[in-house]
Design a protein around this motif. Structure first.
Motif, mmCIF file in Angstrom:
data_model
loop_
_atom_site.group_PDB
_atom_site.id
_atom_site.type_symbol
_atom_site.label_atom_id
_atom_site.label_comp_id
_atom_site.label_asym_id
_atom_site.label_seq_id
_atom_site.Cartn_x
_atom_site.Cartn_y
_atom_site.Cartn_z
ATOM 1 N N PRO A 243 0.823 -1.211 0.000
ATOM 2 C CA PRO A 243 0.000 0.000 0.000
ATOM 3 C C PRO A 243 0.857 1.262 0.000
ATOM 4 N N ARG A 245 1.501 4.966 1.305
ATOM 5 C CA ARG A 245 1.112 5.733 2.490
ATOM 6 C C ARG A 245 1.407 7.225 2.333
ATOM 7 N N TRP A 251 -3.586 7.437 -4.269
ATOM 8 C CA TRP A 251 -3.730 6.032 -3.923
ATOM 9 C C TRP A 251 -3.459 5.786 -2.446
ATOM 10 N N VAL A 253 -3.554 4.955 1.268
ATOM 11 C CA VAL A 253 -4.448 4.115 2.055
ATOM 12 C C VAL A 253 -4.018 4.240 3.510
ATOM 13 N N GLU A 257 -7.887 1.935 7.166
ATOM 14 C CA GLU A 257 -8.550 1.283 6.037
ATOM 15 C C GLU A 257 -7.929 -0.084 5.733
ATOM 16 N N TYR A 258 -6.601 -0.135 5.825
ATOM 17 C CA TYR A 258 -5.901 -1.393 5.509
ATOM 18 C C TYR A 258 -4.594 -1.415 6.289
ATOM 19 N N TRP A 263 -0.215 -5.901 -0.116
ATOM 20 C CA TRP A 263 -1.490 -6.325 -0.687
ATOM 21 C C TRP A 263 -1.420 -7.827 -0.925
ATOM 22 N N PHE A 292 -13.920 -2.721 -0.085
ATOM 23 C CA PHE A 292 -12.669 -1.968 -0.202
ATOM 24 C C PHE A 292 -12.729 -1.199 -1.502
#
Ligand SMILES: *[C@@H]1O[C@H](CO)[C@@H](O)[C@H](O)[C@H]1NC(C)=O
Ligand SMILES: *[C@@H]1O[C@H](CO)[C@@H](O)[C@H](O)[C@H]1NC(C)=O
Ligand SMILES: *[C@@H]1O[C@H](CO)[C@@H](O)[C@H](O)[C@H]1NC(C)=O
Length: 353
Positions: A243, A245, A251, A253, A257-258, A263, A292
């Motif tokens: 992900p 940051r 994009w 995340v 959220e995650y 991934w 998601f």
């Protein structure tokens, strides 16, 4: 160097030295503060804290629903009623519904095009190329999936006209926008699950892709047993990444959220193919997997929870594969075809070979 009163001079000299020291110290402190601020900014901007605090994907992945969803999904596919309730059922409707997938005339391949509502030209070009119904004796059906924008707009009037003419558009009752792509994807899975569940394979694609149906059908007919286990195939261009940051990133995340550092392996959304069995497992699985907003990652999460391993197929091109007649002989899918004339020219040339 020293004047009349050396003592005074010395005192003065010492004083000036002190001032200098103080100045240097102050400057250093200033530098330190600036340095600290830069550090805090960098830390914040690049989301360093998020990277440090993220959980280990390999050991700690437990995306909700935090149970083994496989037996639940299997029970549903076997026609039973499990005692676990779905947690993710999108409350939208199909506004148009053309039942062209009869059981009698079972399609070999169904092409699901995720299209933007005002892409009239894209859809026309697709109907003239890979969206044609018959390919070398195979029965292929193509449907376009759209959301809604403004019911009384000119765009909608034209879509309504287009729907009446071609009967290949499934419009659904949510707002058509980038961050509703997961809804669009899962709703189109729902539509084929409910109305077109007999095809051998399903190709999901964006409306700006070049697709070779021949090469795709060849690929799915001779995939090795290693990639298609028990009739389960989910293939395309597979990414294994982490992900983002960065604060400024579209994009980005958040950890809320995650929270994991990677991934699951996922097939990029531009184009992917699923077998009949994989389509059913992914759709029913999605009912038990929290929403998601990135559609391809969402399907990667559902696949992971269902024990489906995505297969990387090098003939799906995530970046545009520069066109050359010979080079394209084994291409299944390539990004970068929003120019309609180019799509038609390339497709015609490849199909004349
Ligand atoms: C929808 O479009 C019509 C006509 O273009 C316009 O008058 C109306 O304000 C629009 N409604 C919304 C909610 O955007
Ligand atoms: C709708 O279709 C008409 C006739 O084909 C065309 O002139 C018009 O530009 C289209 N409008 C939109 C918003 O696409
Ligand atoms: C997604 O669609 C829903 C339903 O139409 C809408 O309320 C929501 O604003 C949309 N989300 C985005 C990000 O456009």
């Amino acid at each position: 160097m020293l004047g009349k009163d050396p003592k005074k001079q010395i005192v003065k000299y010492r004083e000036s030295q002190c001032t200098l020291k103080r100045l240097i110290m102050r400057r250093n402190r200033y530098k330190l503060i600036v340095f600290a601020l830069v550090l805090v900014y960098v830390y914040h901007f690049f989301g360093v804290g998020d990277y440090v605090q993220s959980k280990n994907f390999d050991s700690d992945f437990n995306y909700p629903l935090n149970v083994d969803i496989r037996p639940i999904v299997q029970a549903i596919l076997d026609g039973q009623k499990p005692n676990v309730k779905p947690i993710n059922y999108y409350p939208y409707k199909f506004l148009s519904n053309y039942r062209q997938c009869s059981v009698v005339n079972k399609p070999d391949l169904v092409i699901i095009v995720k299209s933007a509502i005002d892409h009239f030209g894209h859809r026309d070009a697709i109907r003239k190329t890979y969206g044609k119904p018959h390919v070398q004796g195979y029965n292929v059906k193509t449907f376009f999936f759209l959301g809604v924008d403004n019911a009384s707009s000119d765009v909608q009037k034209n879509i309504t006209k287009e729907m009446t003419e071609f009967k290949d558009i499934i419009q659904m009752s949510f707002r058509d926008s980038y961050f509703n792509n997961t809804i669009k994807t899962v709703m189109s899975f729902r539509w084929i699950f409910q109305h077109c569940a007999e095809a051998q394979h399903y190709l999901f694609t964006d409306d700006d892709m070049y697709i070779s149906v021949q090469n795709l059908l060849k690929y799915v007919s001779d995939v090795t047993t290693a990639s298609e286990r028990d009739g389960i195939l989910f293939a395309g261009y597979v990414f294994k990444s982490a992900p983002q940051r960065f604060r400024s990133s579209k994009w980005r995340v958040s950890l809320e959220e995650y929270p994991w550092d990677k991934w699951p392996p996922y097939v990029t959304a531009g184009a992917y193919v699923v077998s009949n069995k994989a389509m059913k497992m992914l759709y029913v699985g999605s009912l038990f997997v929290k929403h998601f907003r990135f559609d391809d990652i969402y399907l990667g999460i559902v696949a992971k929870k269902m024990g489906i391993v995505p297969t990387h197929c090098p003939h799906f091109h995530f970046y545009k594969k520069p066109y050359e007649r010979e080079v394209y002989s084994d291409v299944i899918a390539s990004h970068g075809y929003s120019n309609h004339d180019e799509l038609i020219r390339v497709w015609n040339e490849q199909n004349a070979l």
